[in-house]
Motif scaffolding. Sequence first.
Motif, PDB file in Angstrom:
ATOM      1  N   HIS B 113       0.814  -1.213   0.000  1.00  0.00           N
ATOM      2  CA  HIS B 113       0.000   0.000   0.000  1.00  0.00           C
ATOM      3  C   HIS B 113       0.861   1.282   0.000  1.00  0.00           C
ATOM      4  O   HIS B 113       0.531   2.262  -0.679  1.00  0.00           O
ATOM      5  CB  HIS B 113      -0.881  -0.044   1.255  1.00  0.00           C
ATOM      6  CG  HIS B 113      -1.736   1.142   1.482  1.00  0.00           C
ATOM      7  ND1 HIS B 113      -2.929   1.336   0.826  1.00  0.00           N
ATOM      8  CD2 HIS B 113      -1.585   2.219   2.300  1.00  0.00           C
ATOM      9  CE1 HIS B 113      -3.473   2.478   1.231  1.00  0.00           C
ATOM     10  NE2 HIS B 113      -2.676   3.033   2.125  1.00  0.00           N
ATOM     11  N   HIS B 117       1.004   4.715  -2.447  1.00  0.00           N
ATOM     12  CA  HIS B 117       0.997   6.143  -2.090  1.00  0.00           C
ATOM     13  C   HIS B 117       2.175   6.875  -2.722  1.00  0.00           C
ATOM     14  O   HIS B 117       2.029   7.975  -3.250  1.00  0.00           O
ATOM     15  CB  HIS B 117       1.092   6.312  -0.569  1.00  0.00           C
ATOM     16  CG  HIS B 117      -0.241   6.291   0.127  1.00  0.00           C
ATOM     17  ND1 HIS B 117      -1.237   7.190  -0.163  1.00  0.00           N
ATOM     18  CD2 HIS B 117      -0.722   5.503   1.115  1.00  0.00           C
ATOM     19  CE1 HIS B 117      -2.284   6.947   0.620  1.00  0.00           C
ATOM     20  NE2 HIS B 117      -2.007   5.921   1.392  1.00  0.00           N
ATOM     21  N   HIS B 141      -0.624   6.854   8.032  1.00  0.00           N
ATOM     22  CA  HIS B 141       0.835   6.871   7.912  1.00  0.00           C
ATOM     23  C   HIS B 141       1.412   8.279   8.062  1.00  0.00           C
ATOM     24  O   HIS B 141       0.759   9.258   7.715  1.00  0.00           O
ATOM     25  CB  HIS B 141       1.302   6.347   6.547  1.00  0.00           C
ATOM     26  CG  HIS B 141       0.286   5.528   5.824  1.00  0.00           C
ATOM     27  ND1 HIS B 141       0.070   4.208   6.133  1.00  0.00           N
ATOM     28  CD2 HIS B 141      -0.587   5.831   4.832  1.00  0.00           C
ATOM     29  CE1 HIS B 141      -0.893   3.742   5.353  1.00  0.00           C
ATOM     30  NE2 HIS B 141      -1.317   4.711   4.558  1.00  0.00           N
ATOM     31  N   ASP B 298      -6.462   7.405   0.130  1.00  0.00           N
ATOM     32  CA  ASP B 298      -6.423   6.014  -0.323  1.00  0.00           C
ATOM     33  C   ASP B 298      -7.276   5.843  -1.587  1.00  0.00           C
ATOM     34  O   ASP B 298      -8.414   6.304  -1.645  1.00  0.00           O
ATOM     35  CB  ASP B 298      -6.962   5.082   0.777  1.00  0.00           C
ATOM     36  CG  ASP B 298      -5.947   4.888   1.897  1.00  0.00           C
ATOM     37  OD1 ASP B 298      -4.816   5.393   1.772  1.00  0.00           O
ATOM     38  OD2 ASP B 298      -6.297   4.222   2.889  1.00  0.00           O
TER      39      ASP B 298
HETATM   40 ZN   LIG Z   1      -3.030   4.901   2.934  1.00  0.00          ZN
END
Ligand SMILES: [Zn+2]
Lengths: 223, 330
Positions: B113, B117, B141, B298
């Motif tokens: 993931h 990003h 994060h 996201d």
């Molecule tokens: Zn994320």
Amino acid sequence: MSLTLGISTSSSQFRIVLGEKGKVLFNSGDNPSLNAPDGPVELIKDISPLLTNGLESIGAGIKEIKKIIVDIGPGGTSSVRTGVAFANGLSYSLAIPVCPVSSMELIGIECWEKFGLPVVIAVKSVRGNAYVGLYNGRMAGLKYGLPEQFIHEMVAPVGEFVVAGAFRNKVIELFPGREIRDSGIQSVNARLLVEREGLFEKRATFYPNLPVPLTEQMIPAFD
Amino acid sequence: MAELVLGIETSCDDTAAAIVDPEGNVLSSVTASQALLHAKFGGVFPEVAARAHINKIIPAVEEALSVAKVSPEDIRAIGVTRGPGLIGSLLVGLNTATSLGLGWGKPVIGINHLRGHLRSADLESKKVKYPAVILLVSGGHTFLAYMEDAVNISLLGTTRDDSVGEAYDKAARMLGLGYPGGPVVDKAAMAGKPSIPFPRPLLNSGLEFSFSGLKSAVARYLSATESPVVEDVSASFVEAVMEILIKKCQRAITGRPCASLVVVGGVAASPQLRAEASRLCEEVGVELCLPPLRWSTDNAAMIALATWDYLNLGVSPQPVPQVRLPISEF
Ligand SMILES: [Zn+2]
């Protein structure tokens, strides 16, 4: 071949069963090396190796699966969700029907056939709550809550009964002084997904009406 | 012609699917947000997230295919987030992707993931000049990374406790501003004066972050103050956060060869952060790269773009969950 795929992930041992016309051709439970390990959910990850191995062992391709029957729980919440997500993705990508069946009904069927008595199935949940079902040839009751609050009323219409499910000791406890038959059956026998497929076929559904895991919100709570 | 990637993302509370071509053009990107579901908890509630994913994932895939006007035959591979993330959420995306791949006869690749990003700035057009310093700031994060190119990535520093997004959410909750915290706190801050001297943890050392001390300071201030001015508390909080983020970026940029600074993640939507980052880049003479906000939170398009990197490199991690997957891994 025109295969039926059964998926049961309500207990920590994931099961894949493949069969045709009610006859089991492959059951991942018969092959210990394929069993998902017991333990934390992080270890129970992947259903696809069970399925690909099963197809290989009976010499079939994925497109020969014509129908899916999936155990929608209750059981381990993450593991049931894993099985249902897998079943739904396969139903959608192969454009084949998927039939939902609860783990309580599957346990009830096995017990009913074995003992010929009404079955009380209890599956433990959080904070003392439980899913409790009554099976007497069909699901005759299903409740969620503290079993002591409704179990006596639930079994009142039946005489002798037998208990099943991982929380059956709790049921026995709630009838002190009464002889309750313990089936010894605590989890789903995944073979039934294929062997009794006729019972579930009429629930066949397709995208956009795909099954969801059984949760307490789907059962009117006892009040 | 199988020249497209289907990306699937369910690591936290957004259910997303997207179709992306090898150049990073986004043919479709569908995100079913659960923000409303989680608003009453003031944060993401894992059990609710996983339950929602299972209802939304196949409709999201269906919509991604239909908006892009493509069929499964056009798909070369499916890339699905394998971590880091919430186990229940990851399991739904991974098992759905795996069974779609089996049914359609397509390979399924487990994607990091975080690499999604880091690549999000290059969606639609190649904007990042390498080597680049990347600041990823979101609810999930907070870290600085160094990218020699699109695939050679090293971690410079991460947070020791809360993410920036969590700090915002907690501040918003304490101030009674609602959820998600970022936009509401930023907005309140614009109407206030940064008059309260909140601490700036770890400001003068290294590239790691810490926000729990700042959060506690806000809590202490609120409980000790008769009638706090929400706008002034917000402005003081945001000023502290910005000073920390910008100082760390500056330290990261000046310590190594760097052509651009990329700011991604949900907090990159902050007008204050965008303005401060722009000022910093002018000052130190590197290019600032701010991807459109739709790629900053996201989404599955970034996962699909990262999938192309994996395909080009020939790496294909198993689509099984890795709850704590580090940035150094694929
Ligand atoms: Zn994320």
